[in-house]
Design a protein around this motif. Sequence first.
Motif, short mmCIF file in Angstrom:
data_model
loop_
_atom_site.label_atom_id
_atom_site.label_comp_id
_atom_site.label_asym_id
_atom_site.label_seq_id
_atom_site.Cartn_x
_atom_site.Cartn_y
_atom_site.Cartn_z
N GLN A 21 0.73 6.20 -20.49
CA GLN A 21 -0.48 5.63 -19.92
C GLN A 21 -0.91 4.41 -20.70
O GLN A 21 -0.57 4.25 -21.87
N HIS A 182 8.18 0.01 -15.13
CA HIS A 182 7.33 -1.09 -14.67
C HIS A 182 6.51 -1.57 -15.85
O HIS A 182 6.59 -1.01 -16.95
N VAL A 184 2.84 -3.67 -17.60
CA VAL A 184 1.46 -4.10 -17.50
C VAL A 184 1.17 -5.06 -18.63
O VAL A 184 1.62 -4.87 -19.77
N VAL A 194 -0.15 -5.93 -13.20
CA VAL A 194 0.94 -4.96 -13.21
C VAL A 194 2.13 -5.59 -12.51
O VAL A 194 1.98 -6.20 -11.44
N GLU A 196 5.93 -4.81 -10.97
CA GLU A 196 6.85 -3.76 -10.54
C GLU A 196 8.01 -4.37 -9.76
O GLU A 196 7.83 -5.30 -8.97
N ASN A 207 -4.74 -5.79 -12.07
CA ASN A 207 -5.09 -4.47 -12.60
C ASN A 207 -6.60 -4.39 -12.79
O ASN A 207 -7.12 -4.47 -13.90
N VAL A 212 -2.89 2.10 -16.07
CA VAL A 212 -1.55 2.23 -15.52
C VAL A 212 -0.93 3.50 -16.08
O VAL A 212 -1.08 3.78 -17.29
N THR A 213 -0.27 4.27 -15.22
CA THR A 213 0.49 5.43 -15.68
C THR A 213 1.94 5.25 -15.23
O THR A 213 2.58 4.29 -15.60
N GLU A 217 3.84 3.80 -6.97
CA GLU A 217 3.44 2.41 -7.20
C GLU A 217 1.96 2.32 -7.56
O GLU A 217 1.16 3.18 -7.21
N TYR A 218 1.61 1.23 -8.22
CA TYR A 218 0.21 1.00 -8.61
C TYR A 218 -0.71 1.03 -7.39
O TYR A 218 -1.81 1.59 -7.45
N HIS A 221 -1.67 4.58 -6.44
CA HIS A 221 -2.67 5.15 -7.35
C HIS A 221 -4.07 4.64 -7.00
O HIS A 221 -5.04 5.41 -7.03
N PHE A 272 -3.73 9.21 -13.98
CA PHE A 272 -4.31 7.94 -13.55
C PHE A 272 -5.76 8.14 -13.15
O PHE A 272 -6.65 7.38 -13.58
#
Length: 373
Positions: A21, A182, A184, A194, A196, A207, A212-213, A217-218, A221, A272
Amino acid sequence: MALVQKILLLSLTTTLVSSCQNIRVRATDGSIVIGRSMEFEQIPGREARTYYISESAGTSYTMAGLPNCAAHMTFTSKYKIGRIMEKVGWIWLNTTMGGINSAGMSGSTLYFTGFAQFPPPDTVRGEECSHAIPQTSVVLWVLANYRSVSQLAEDLKKEGDWNAFPYVWNQGDLYMETVPVHFVFHDAEGRSVVLEYTKQGRKVYENTVGVVTNSPEYSWHMDNLRNYPQLRRRDWPGFKWTYNGTRYKQEPLWTGTGLSGIPGDYSSPSRFVKAAALITKITTPTNADDAVVQAFHLLNAADIPFGIIGGPLGPSDFTWWSTVHDLTRRCTYFRGYIDLAVKRVCLANASDEEMEIFPVDDRDFEGGIVKLN
């Protein structure tokens, strides 16, 4: 491949759901602090050690050779860099797990299992040869070349222009054929993106929430946060109902009801949500010192003790280490799993001439416990 390496590869690929994280804390005075924890499984038959490495501006880096390229790609850092690296046995791994540079940029590499996709090394040819890096060196490249997220974001808009941002190809690491990750990035002004790479290509996200975890995909989340509108810092007033014209109310006799329903398991989606709730609801720290302390406490909320998560061949992920980057003062604080004492390295005090290496986890209880009697 030797039998022990085949067994090692099998154990890693069958349980590769690693948990990491990354969180952002902004203080009232404008200081930006970035927390990061690294969760991974124990490596069978190998001793893994983590190190913080400082390297001066002007350091040259050479990427691995490529089958269709005559020469190795090289680049030189514009900034002093402090980065986290892993050593397994006597072998340094390729991946820069995270770091900070003297301009106040930080970057982290986090696992992205099931979604990350990078082209194989034999796809790099021609002019791409001098503008291509493996995914294991993306964070290193950014820290070596950028002073702000805005500068990075502008280059990332130029899709297909490898002079702006390199072609990223797949490199194996940790005895694996691919490392699904990925990235950040944060800067001292508080902006973050972020990055990816999936089968749909390169994606860049602002972001905004500061968390971010891992997979998915972001964007998934962020959509998932819609399921938790009830989370708040203030307690809920209690349960009310009416019976035969009389109103009743059961008040909670404890605190913390405002966060009722917050996920508590160790899955990536749950971590997340929990991190997003905590960093957006918590009281804003006053300055960088307070922000560093707060960041470590927030990372504690997702700390995974060894043995609580089981894999096919035994215990799986646990928290190897935690770092906190103070982007305003260009300092990194870190601690390991066994030695919980927090150490600090500031780039301003690091050598301008040579590499310096600091162990993150001394693996010695004496280093983290003060004996009072």
